[in-house]
Design a protein around this motif. Structure first.
Motif, PDB file in Angstrom:
ATOM      1  N   ASP A  29       0.817  -1.224   0.000  1.00  0.00           N
ATOM      2  CA  ASP A  29       0.000   0.000   0.000  1.00  0.00           C
ATOM      3  C   ASP A  29       0.845   1.266   0.000  1.00  0.00           C
ATOM      4  N   ASN A  30       2.075   1.175   0.551  1.00  0.00           N
ATOM      5  CA  ASN A  30       2.954   2.347   0.605  1.00  0.00           C
ATOM      6  C   ASN A  30       3.816   2.486  -0.646  1.00  0.00           C
ATOM      7  N   GLU A  31       3.481   1.728  -1.693  1.00  0.00           N
ATOM      8  CA  GLU A  31       4.188   1.757  -2.983  1.00  0.00           C
ATOM      9  C   GLU A  31       5.572   1.127  -2.931  1.00  0.00           C
ATOM     10  N   GLU A  32       5.917   0.522  -1.788  1.00  0.00           N
ATOM     11  CA  GLU A  32       7.174  -0.205  -1.676  1.00  0.00           C
ATOM     12  C   GLU A  32       6.970  -1.647  -2.134  1.00  0.00           C
ATOM     13  N   ILE A  33       8.055  -2.280  -2.552  1.00  0.00           N
ATOM     14  CA  ILE A  33       7.976  -3.682  -2.967  1.00  0.00           C
ATOM     15  C   ILE A  33       7.842  -4.566  -1.732  1.00  0.00           C
TER      16      ILE A  33
END
Length: 540
Positions: A394-398
């Motif tokens: 959700d935080n755009e991290e992998i």
């Protein structure tokens, strides 16, 4: 023999008799704009020869000369109109375009030098502005002025129109306005080593010793002077400089006849062209056709750039296609596998390796600065770009937990990954995600509604395959949903329905991506969540 080692060997045969204590391999660039991958070929070629000299047991030094005392020659496309007033001034004396560095030159030079560190290149950097101001060129300037007519005769021998009789081999930086392209030397006094000059930009006139940064040699004189100042024995050059009558040919004569120095060996490298659409265009900072070296490190490993630029002889032409990055990485991975296979063969067999195999070992060792003790885990770059777009939190991290789950379904034993493997995997995931976003293909997976629209376009046979596939898919246990099992299931159902595999794959890619093609289907489906697969395939 690997080309860099062969080149070093030729240089040694020619120059050892001169009693050279230390070989100096040089490269350089004028930082007038973004320093691109094409420029890097010169530096990496120089580094390859430097490595070859060291391998041969010679003391060698690799240097980089930044021509930051060259003038800004025009208003480049990336500059604002405000920079018109700086045309003619040395790059080192012009303000940074973005206010982040000490000068215009440093703005473009610093990212490149930092990139060389990332590439594992140990190099000594000289800035021409500092060298001139420190007096390193003073003796060379005197020799050039004392031998003005001799230099003019040399240059005229390669020109259609001779230089003016009052020409001098020196550009003067006006002490008032700071510009150097419209100053004219009116006379030279060899006794007190002074020149009289006038600036047509501001009208300033003075009699002065042209030392410590007041005077700068023009390129065709500066280059041979530099060879003598730094003791250069080898220097790669672009084909423009190495062409008949180019600056190398005139430099050789000036080096011998004015500076009494044996010029470095001639080594020409081909330019690199950047593919833009269907066309390949030579990279040019001034024309804005560039892919900066600093940008490479955002999309790919440094060793892959080294691989691209030094795997073949410098004389070989290279077309650089950003969309083709996955193919270059695949080629590097293949070399890596071969390297560890050959190293193992060397350990376990008394049979000598052939020249081709030895060249592969040498190439891998030259381009890879951090070699693992065993073959690292290899996850294909293109597959990484897909995983990186699927396993997004959700935080755009992998989401690495999701990544490891996907890899497990694709036949990887994640528990055996070393720290080296994990770090390289994380780097490749981030880089391939950036590549897909900016240069590759973004992964746009269909919504349920889009999948339904595509489903309606399928033939009856394809619809039957889709319905049968999802029915069988839902019956699988979680641990049975692997790339291999799904690959076999795709073919099994297609054969049972007498549907060609091509039509089966086509139906899937249409439902998933609204395309006629896509990633390896078994791996792709195993990478998606089961819920997503059911959502897109359960359409009847």
């Amino acid at each position: 023999m690997y080309w860099a080692d062969a080149t070093a060997e030729k240089i040694i045969k020619k120059r050892d008799r001169d009693g050279i204590e230390e070989y100096v391999v040089s490269s350089g660039i004028t930082p007038s704009g973004h320093i691109h991958v094409g420029n890097a070929r010169e530096t990496l070629t120089a580094d390859g020869i430097h490595q070859g000299l060291k391998k041969a047991g010679k003391k060698s030094k690799l240097i980089f000369v930044a021509d930051d005392y060259d003038p800004l020659r025009k208003l480049y496309p990336f500059l604002t109109e405000e920079y018109t007033k700086y045309i003619g001034m040395p790059l080192s004396e012009i303000p940074c375009p973005e206010g982040c560095c000490n000068s215009y030159a440093e703005h473009f030079l610093n990212p490149y030098l930092n990139s060389l560190k990332d590439l594992g290149i140990e190099i000594t950097t000289y800035r021409a502005s500092e060298c001139y101001k420190a007096g390193m060129y003073n003796d060379a300037i005197i020799k050039a002025l004392d031998n003005r007519l001799k230099i003019k005769e040399i240059l005229d021998g390669f020109r259609k129109e001779p230089l003016a009789d009052d020409w001098y081999p020196l550009n003067v930086v006006c002490e008032k306005c700071g510009k150097m392209i419209n100053t004219k030397i009116l006379g030279y006094n060899s006794e007190d080593k002074t020149i009289t000059y006038v600036c047509s930009d501001c009208g300033f006139e003075n009699n002065v010793q042209p030392f410590n940064g007041i005077g700068k040699l023009p390129w065709r004189v500066d280059w041979p002077a530099r060879w003598q100042i730094f003791g250069v024995t080898a220097e790669p050059m672009g084909k423009d400089h190495g062409a008949s009558g180019g600056s190398y040919d005139t430099g050789v004569k000036i080096s011998r006849m004015v500076y009494g120095y044996v010029p470095p060996e001639k080594m020409i490298y081909e330019w690199i062209q950047l593919k833009v659409g269907d066309k390949a265009v030579p990279m040019s900072s001034s024309a804005g056709v560039v892919f900066a070296v600093k940008d490479w490190n955002e999309i790919c490993h440094p060793e892959i750039l080294r691989f691209l630029l030094v795997r073949s002889k410098p004389s070989k032409h290279i077309d650089f296609d950003l969309k083709g990055i996955p193919n270059i990485v695949d080629d590097y991975d293949e070399l890596e596998r071969k390297y560890f296979e050959l190293i193992e063969k060397q350990k376990s067999s008394s049979e000598e390796l052939n020249t081709n195999d030895l060249d592969k070992i040498r190439l891998y060792e030259v381009i890879t600065t951090n070699i693992s003790e065993k073959l690292p885990v290899q996850v294909a770059y293109k597959f990484c770009s897909i995983i990186a777009q699927i396993a997004i939190a959700d935080n755009e991290e992998i989401d690495m937990e999701r990544v490891y789950d996907i890899l497990g379904r694709n036949g990887y034993n994640v528990e055996e990954f070393t720290e080296f493997d994990k770090n390289r995997l994380i780097a490749r995931l981030e880089m391939s995600k950036n590549w897909a976003k900016n240069y590759g293909e973004k992964l746009n997976i269909n919504t349920k509604e889009q999948a339904k629209m595509e489903y309606e376009k399928l033939s009856d046979a394809q619809k039957e395959w889709v319905n049968t596939f999802i029915e069988r898919f839902e019956s699988l246990e979680s641990n049975e949903i692997t790339a291999m099992n799904l690959h076999e299931l795709i073919y099994e159902i297609a054969n049972s329905l007498e549907l060609s595999p091509k039509e089966a794959f086509g139906a899937s890619y249409a439902i998933l991506l609204s395309k006629k093609y896509g990633p390896k289907l078994g791996s792709f489906l195993a990478s998606l969540s089961s819920e997503k697969v059911i959502e897109l395939y359960k359409l009847n």
